[in-house]
Design an enzyme around this catalytic site. Sequence first.
Site, mmCIF file in Angstrom:
data_model
loop_
_atom_site.group_PDB
_atom_site.id
_atom_site.type_symbol
_atom_site.label_atom_id
_atom_site.label_comp_id
_atom_site.label_asym_id
_atom_site.label_seq_id
_atom_site.Cartn_x
_atom_site.Cartn_y
_atom_site.Cartn_z
ATOM 1 N N ASP A 248 68.619 56.078 97.113
ATOM 2 C CA ASP A 248 67.411 56.407 97.874
ATOM 3 C C ASP A 248 67.652 56.178 99.366
ATOM 4 O O ASP A 248 66.719 55.814 100.094
ATOM 5 C CB ASP A 248 66.194 55.612 97.389
ATOM 6 C CG ASP A 248 64.882 56.228 97.851
ATOM 7 O OD1 ASP A 248 64.892 57.373 98.342
ATOM 8 O OD2 ASP A 248 63.844 55.551 97.746
ATOM 9 N N HIS B 44 70.386 59.636 93.693
ATOM 10 C CA HIS B 44 69.111 59.796 94.432
ATOM 11 C C HIS B 44 69.427 59.646 95.923
ATOM 12 O O HIS B 44 69.645 58.539 96.408
ATOM 13 C CB HIS B 44 68.100 58.727 94.005
ATOM 14 C CG HIS B 44 66.763 58.865 94.664
ATOM 15 N ND1 HIS B 44 65.580 58.743 93.980
ATOM 16 C CD2 HIS B 44 66.410 59.106 95.950
ATOM 17 C CE1 HIS B 44 64.563 58.894 94.803
ATOM 18 N NE2 HIS B 44 65.049 59.116 96.029
ATOM 19 N N HIS C 262 64.348 54.687 91.435
ATOM 20 C CA HIS C 262 64.190 53.456 92.222
ATOM 21 C C HIS C 262 63.261 52.457 91.540
ATOM 22 O O HIS C 262 62.194 52.112 92.047
ATOM 23 C CB HIS C 262 63.755 53.713 93.668
ATOM 24 C CG HIS C 262 62.767 54.836 93.871
ATOM 25 N ND1 HIS C 262 61.600 54.935 93.178
ATOM 26 C CD2 HIS C 262 62.791 55.890 94.706
ATOM 27 C CE1 HIS C 262 60.951 56.020 93.587
ATOM 28 N NE2 HIS C 262 61.656 56.609 94.508
ATOM 29 N N HIS D 168 59.115 59.838 90.764
ATOM 30 C CA HIS D 168 58.684 58.767 91.678
ATOM 31 C C HIS D 168 57.533 58.066 90.980
ATOM 32 O O HIS D 168 56.428 58.603 90.890
ATOM 33 C CB HIS D 168 58.254 59.333 93.040
ATOM 34 C CG HIS D 168 57.873 58.239 94.001
ATOM 35 N ND1 HIS D 168 58.646 57.890 95.074
ATOM 36 C CD2 HIS D 168 56.806 57.395 94.012
ATOM 37 C CE1 HIS D 168 58.075 56.871 95.712
ATOM 38 N NE2 HIS D 168 56.954 56.558 95.091
ATOM 39 N N HIS E 195 68.528 61.173 100.072
ATOM 40 C CA HIS E 195 67.821 62.016 101.052
ATOM 41 C C HIS E 195 68.785 62.377 102.167
ATOM 42 O O HIS E 195 69.292 61.482 102.854
ATOM 43 C CB HIS E 195 66.628 61.258 101.651
ATOM 44 C CG HIS E 195 65.581 60.920 100.646
ATOM 45 N ND1 HIS E 195 64.535 61.758 100.356
ATOM 46 C CD2 HIS E 195 65.433 59.841 99.836
ATOM 47 C CE1 HIS E 195 63.770 61.206 99.423
ATOM 48 N NE2 HIS E 195 64.304 60.039 99.087
ATOM 49 N N LYS F 123 61.978 67.223 90.560
ATOM 50 C CA LYS F 123 61.461 65.956 91.064
ATOM 51 C C LYS F 123 59.938 65.939 91.041
ATOM 52 O O LYS F 123 59.295 66.821 91.614
ATOM 53 C CB LYS F 123 61.958 65.751 92.502
ATOM 54 C CG LYS F 123 61.354 64.558 93.223
ATOM 55 C CD LYS F 123 61.886 63.252 92.675
ATOM 56 C CE LYS F 123 61.172 62.057 93.276
ATOM 57 N NZ LYS F 123 62.003 61.211 94.073
HETATM 58 O O1 DOR Z 1 61.171 54.793 100.982
HETATM 59 C C1 DOR Z 1 61.144 55.966 100.646
HETATM 60 N N1 DOR Z 1 61.558 56.943 101.471
HETATM 61 N N2 DOR Z 1 60.671 56.270 99.440
HETATM 62 C C2 DOR Z 1 60.477 57.542 99.061
HETATM 63 O O2 DOR Z 1 60.021 57.764 97.972
HETATM 64 C C3 DOR Z 1 60.742 58.658 99.991
HETATM 65 C C4 DOR Z 1 61.718 58.278 101.000
HETATM 66 C C5 DOR Z 1 61.778 59.241 102.164
HETATM 67 O O3 DOR Z 1 61.854 60.452 101.934
HETATM 68 O O4 DOR Z 1 61.769 58.792 103.305
HETATM 69 ZN ZN ZN Z 2 63.666 58.851 97.533
#
Ligand code: DOR
Ligand code: ZN
Length: 343
Positions: A244, A13, A173, A135, A15, A98
Amino acid sequence: MTSLTIRQPDDWHLHLRDGAMLGAVLPHSAWAARAIIMPNLVPPVVTLADARAYRDRIMASLPAGQAFEPLMTLYLTEATDPDDVQAAAASGLVKAVKLYPAGATTNSQSGVRVIDNVMPVLERMAAIGLPLCVHGEVTDASVDIFDREAVFIERVLEPLTRRLPDLRVIMEHVTTADGVQFVEEAGIGGTITVHHLIINRNHILAGGIRPHYYCLPVAKREMHRLALRRAATSGKAGFFLGTDSAPHPDSAKETACGCAGCFTAPNTLSCLAHVFEEEGALDRLEAFASLNGPAYYGLEPNEAQVTLVKRDQPVSFPTHIDAGDETVTVFDPGFPLHWEVQT
Ligand code: DOR
Ligand code: ZN
């Protein structure tokens, strides 16, 4: 133990964002051979064509010498076409879809409002064996933010897993003891972040508000953190690492309405080794970081190995990284880190 060699980990997971931010953060995930790439860009990665284009941008940003395989995901909307999802899976490029409940988190406004509206897609995914990453928080404003994961299990996840027992689900998460218990009982997958193994809600709120510890799902009480530690270090097949790691510019975190996300990519393995050593479970770090994830996704574990070495002196990490005109704060575990990835 002062040295530990394990198969190379993956991040189930992650970003990476886009543009200058992508270029800035990608080198910090070099410890992972592969990562499940979150699709919550603006606009989101909805179709196979979107995923292909995003994957190309990621590969174009990869520093020379860094081997990395992005495992792409599609952002589920109520307009998602089951045939496109099937074609995406058949292409081999897309490894999961997702599910963001609309409004639950960063860039989730195109997500799902009514789960029945996406049943045809979910049924197709169950039939073809494509995993669903979830999520797990309700968006109902009347539900306390600290209860949103537990209520999601009851209202959405439990009925969904009963209705589609063949759907491969990953509760992402996990932040509560309720989530840990559900992952085990339902026999689904559950990712756990590094930061939820380290902080509880006091770290965010006691003695001053600390925006860099704010993420979603928000960290809960200490008893939940301890349940997550037991799950992660148990070696049980359902639990695996999904950081995450979610970079945001400091200007968007340190403000009256700061956004959610902890940027943990740079020190993930050092933090993880610290936690597993504290729990007397270094021998189970490989299961959590390198074996259970690929097994759940039906992939082979990595052949390459990494060695973590425990240094006498603390290992230093930058407090911030540069990203275009912005800076991004690196997660501070609040204790010195001694484990280092040997390069
Ligand atoms: O803390 C988070 N940040 N939780 C999420 O589900 C998305 C993520 C984000 O994209 O910044
Ligand atoms: Zn995330």
